[in-house]
Write a protein that holds these residues in place. Structure first.
Motif, PDB file in Angstrom:
ATOM      1  N   VAL A  34      31.125  11.965   6.565  1.00 29.18           N
ATOM      2  CA  VAL A  34      30.094  13.001   6.420  1.00 29.18           C
ATOM      3  C   VAL A  34      29.971  13.436   4.959  1.00 29.18           C
ATOM      4  O   VAL A  34      28.869  13.541   4.422  1.00 29.18           O
ATOM      5  CB  VAL A  34      30.392  14.210   7.338  1.00 29.18           C
ATOM      6  N   HIS A  35      31.097  13.644   4.294  1.00 28.21           N
ATOM      7  CA  HIS A  35      31.058  14.058   2.894  1.00 28.21           C
ATOM      8  C   HIS A  35      30.488  12.956   2.005  1.00 28.21           C
ATOM      9  O   HIS A  35      29.727  13.236   1.072  1.00 28.21           O
ATOM     10  CB  HIS A  35      32.450  14.485   2.415  1.00 28.21           C
ATOM     11  N   MET A  36      30.824  11.709   2.297  1.00 28.80           N
ATOM     12  CA  MET A  36      30.279  10.597   1.511  1.00 28.80           C
ATOM     13  C   MET A  36      28.779  10.462   1.735  1.00 28.80           C
ATOM     14  O   MET A  36      28.025  10.219   0.783  1.00 28.80           O
ATOM     15  CB  MET A  36      31.017   9.304   1.845  1.00 28.80           C
ATOM     16  N   LEU A  37      28.325  10.644   2.970  1.00 28.84           N
ATOM     17  CA  LEU A  37      26.890  10.601   3.225  1.00 28.84           C
ATOM     18  C   LEU A  37      26.167  11.739   2.512  1.00 28.84           C
ATOM     19  O   LEU A  37      25.064  11.548   1.982  1.00 28.84           O
ATOM     20  CB  LEU A  37      26.610  10.654   4.733  1.00 28.84           C
ATOM     21  N   ALA A  38      26.780  12.912   2.477  1.00 29.79           N
ATOM     22  CA  ALA A  38      26.166  14.038   1.763  1.00 29.79           C
ATOM     23  C   ALA A  38      26.005  13.705   0.285  1.00 29.79           C
ATOM     24  O   ALA A  38      24.949  13.974  -0.308  1.00 29.79           O
ATOM     25  CB  ALA A  38      27.007  15.301   1.942  1.00 29.79           C
ATOM     26  N   GLU A  39      27.015  13.112  -0.316  1.00 27.96           N
ATOM     27  CA  GLU A  39      26.925  12.712  -1.729  1.00 27.96           C
ATOM     28  C   GLU A  39      25.855  11.646  -1.926  1.00 27.96           C
ATOM     29  O   GLU A  39      25.101  11.675  -2.888  1.00 27.96           O
ATOM     30  CB  GLU A  39      28.279  12.218  -2.242  1.00 27.96           C
ATOM     31  N   ARG A  40      25.787  10.703  -0.997  1.00 27.86           N
ATOM     32  CA  ARG A  40      24.780   9.648  -1.097  1.00 27.86           C
ATOM     33  C   ARG A  40      23.380  10.254  -1.048  1.00 27.86           C
ATOM     34  O   ARG A  40      22.490   9.883  -1.821  1.00 27.86           O
ATOM     35  CB  ARG A  40      24.963   8.638   0.050  1.00 27.86           C
ATOM     36  N   PHE A  41      23.163  11.194  -0.130  1.00 32.87           N
ATOM     37  CA  PHE A  41      21.844  11.791  -0.001  1.00 32.87           C
ATOM     38  C   PHE A  41      21.505  12.690  -1.190  1.00 32.87           C
ATOM     39  O   PHE A  41      20.334  12.812  -1.551  1.00 32.87           O
ATOM     40  CB  PHE A  41      21.691  12.512   1.338  1.00 32.87           C
ATOM     41  N   LYS A  42      22.488  13.286  -1.826  1.00 33.16           N
ATOM     42  CA  LYS A  42      22.211  14.033  -3.061  1.00 33.16           C
ATOM     43  C   LYS A  42      21.646  13.091  -4.117  1.00 33.16           C
ATOM     44  O   LYS A  42      20.696  13.417  -4.820  1.00 33.16           O
ATOM     45  CB  LYS A  42      23.476  14.714  -3.589  1.00 33.16           C
ATOM     46  N   ALA A  43      22.245  11.911  -4.241  1.00 35.94           N
ATOM     47  CA  ALA A  43      21.782  10.924  -5.219  1.00 35.94           C
ATOM     48  C   ALA A  43      20.395  10.400  -4.841  1.00 35.94           C
ATOM     49  O   ALA A  43      19.519  10.259  -5.711  1.00 35.94           O
ATOM     50  CB  ALA A  43      22.779   9.772  -5.341  1.00 35.94           C
ATOM     51  N   THR A  44      20.172  10.117  -3.560  1.00 39.35           N
ATOM     52  CA  THR A  44      18.867   9.583  -3.176  1.00 39.35           C
ATOM     53  C   THR A  44      17.771  10.641  -3.306  1.00 39.35           C
ATOM     54  O   THR A  44      16.618  10.292  -3.555  1.00 39.35           O
ATOM     55  CB  THR A  44      18.871   8.981  -1.750  1.00 39.35           C
ATOM     56  N   GLN A  45      18.126  11.913  -3.175  1.00 36.04           N
ATOM     57  CA  GLN A  45      17.134  12.971  -3.413  1.00 36.04           C
ATOM     58  C   GLN A  45      16.699  12.944  -4.882  1.00 36.04           C
ATOM     59  O   GLN A  45      15.517  13.097  -5.187  1.00 36.04           O
ATOM     60  CB  GLN A  45      17.701  14.348  -3.050  1.00 36.04           C
ATOM     61  N   GLN A  46      17.638  12.740  -5.773  1.00 32.16           N
ATOM     62  CA  GLN A  46      17.305  12.643  -7.194  1.00 32.16           C
ATOM     63  C   GLN A  46      16.409  11.435  -7.451  1.00 32.16           C
ATOM     64  O   GLN A  46      15.458  11.509  -8.233  1.00 32.16           O
ATOM     65  CB  GLN A  46      18.574  12.561  -8.034  1.00 32.16           C
ATOM     66  N   VAL A  47      16.705  10.317  -6.782  1.00 33.48           N
ATOM     67  CA  VAL A  47      15.851   9.128  -6.901  1.00 33.48           C
ATOM     68  C   VAL A  47      14.449   9.468  -6.409  1.00 33.48           C
ATOM     69  O   VAL A  47      13.447   9.092  -7.040  1.00 33.48           O
ATOM     70  CB  VAL A  47      16.446   7.938  -6.104  1.00 33.48           C
ATOM     71  N   GLY A  48      14.354  10.168  -5.304  1.00 29.92           N
ATOM     72  CA  GLY A  48      13.048  10.556  -4.757  1.00 29.92           C
ATOM     73  C   GLY A  48      12.241  11.388  -5.735  1.00 29.92           C
ATOM     74  O   GLY A  48      11.034  11.183  -5.885  1.00 29.92           O
ATOM     75  N   HIS A  49      12.881  12.335  -6.402  1.00 29.11           N
ATOM     76  CA  HIS A  49      12.180  13.162  -7.390  1.00 29.11           C
ATOM     77  C   HIS A  49      11.737  12.326  -8.585  1.00 29.11           C
ATOM     78  O   HIS A  49      10.630  12.513  -9.099  1.00 29.11           O
ATOM     79  CB  HIS A  49      13.060  14.332  -7.837  1.00 29.11           C
ATOM     80  N   PHE A  91      19.233   2.626   9.343  1.00 32.88           N
ATOM     81  CA  PHE A  91      19.041   4.022   9.745  1.00 32.88           C
ATOM     82  C   PHE A  91      19.037   4.937   8.516  1.00 32.88           C
ATOM     83  O   PHE A  91      18.173   5.805   8.363  1.00 32.88           O
ATOM     84  CB  PHE A  91      20.142   4.439  10.727  1.00 32.88           C
ATOM     85  N   ILE A  92      19.988   4.717   7.621  1.00 31.19           N
ATOM     86  CA  ILE A  92      20.074   5.525   6.399  1.00 31.19           C
ATOM     87  C   ILE A  92      18.841   5.297   5.526  1.00 31.19           C
ATOM     88  O   ILE A  92      18.244   6.247   5.014  1.00 31.19           O
ATOM     89  CB  ILE A  92      21.370   5.210   5.626  1.00 31.19           C
ATOM     90  N   ILE A  93      18.449   4.037   5.346  1.00 31.36           N
ATOM     91  CA  ILE A  93      17.282   3.720   4.521  1.00 31.36           C
ATOM     92  C   ILE A  93      16.031   4.398   5.071  1.00 31.36           C
ATOM     93  O   ILE A  93      15.243   4.974   4.313  1.00 31.36           O
ATOM     94  CB  ILE A  93      17.080   2.190   4.417  1.00 31.36           C
ATOM     95  N   ALA A  94      15.841   4.363   6.378  1.00 34.88           N
ATOM     96  CA  ALA A  94      14.678   5.008   6.991  1.00 34.88           C
ATOM     97  C   ALA A  94      14.669   6.506   6.688  1.00 34.88           C
ATOM     98  O   ALA A  94      13.617   7.084   6.382  1.00 34.88           O
ATOM     99  CB  ALA A  94      14.657   4.755   8.492  1.00 34.88           C
ATOM    100  N   GLU A  95      15.826   7.132   6.758  1.00 37.11           N
ATOM    101  CA  GLU A  95      15.918   8.568   6.458  1.00 37.11           C
ATOM    102  C   GLU A  95      15.633   8.840   4.984  1.00 37.11           C
ATOM    103  O   GLU A  95      14.932   9.788   4.641  1.00 37.11           O
ATOM    104  CB  GLU A  95      17.303   9.089   6.857  1.00 37.11           C
ATOM    105  N   VAL A  96      16.149   7.985   4.103  1.00 33.20           N
ATOM    106  CA  VAL A  96      15.905   8.142   2.662  1.00 33.20           C
ATOM    107  C   VAL A  96      14.417   8.011   2.373  1.00 33.20           C
ATOM    108  O   VAL A  96      13.840   8.819   1.627  1.00 33.20           O
ATOM    109  CB  VAL A  96      16.728   7.118   1.849  1.00 33.20           C
TER     110      VAL A  96
END
Length: 116
Positions: A34-49, A91-96
């Motif tokens: 869960v913590h690793m996924l949270a870190e991954r999504f923080k990074a992908t949010q930055q990519v999105g911006h 699943f992760i890619i679709a969410e990203v």
């Protein structure tokens, strides 16, 4: 260590202890995931911006294909079912992508309207 119950519904204390030890380990791993996924999504949010700021598409099919191939290889090396790993990454890619689309929409709404 005995693996059967005593017949009256009581589980051998050694079995109960080993089960608790294994479940504690599983709980720790789940927390780490869960913590690793949270870190991954923080990074992908930055990519999105970054993508939104430069009008790049939310999805990158070539990168996604490379990542899937890479993850399948890692899964094979780790003795994990590559098909499962691919499903998980998809699943992760679709969410990203969903997040990136939302960021792009929000960013477009922040842009001043074009004047004629």
């Amino acid at each position: 260590m005995t693996t059967s119950s005593t017949g009256n519904g009581d589980v051998d204390p050694a079995v109960r202890k080993e089960l608790a030890r294994l479940r504690d380990s599983i709980d720790n791993i789940d927390a780490a995931v869960v913590h690793m996924l949270a870190e991954r999504f923080k990074a992908t949010q930055q990519v999105g911006h970054l993508k939104a700021a430069h009008q790049l598409p939310p999805a990158d099919p070539a990168r996604e294909a490379r990542q899937i191939a890479r993850l399948r290889g890692l899964a094979e090396d780790a003795k994990l079912d590559p098909a499962f790993a691919e499903k998980f990454l998809n699943f992760i890619i679709a969410e990203v992508i969903r997040h990136h689309e939302r960021i792009a929409e929000d960013s477009a709404g922040d842009q001043p309207a074009a004047t004629n």
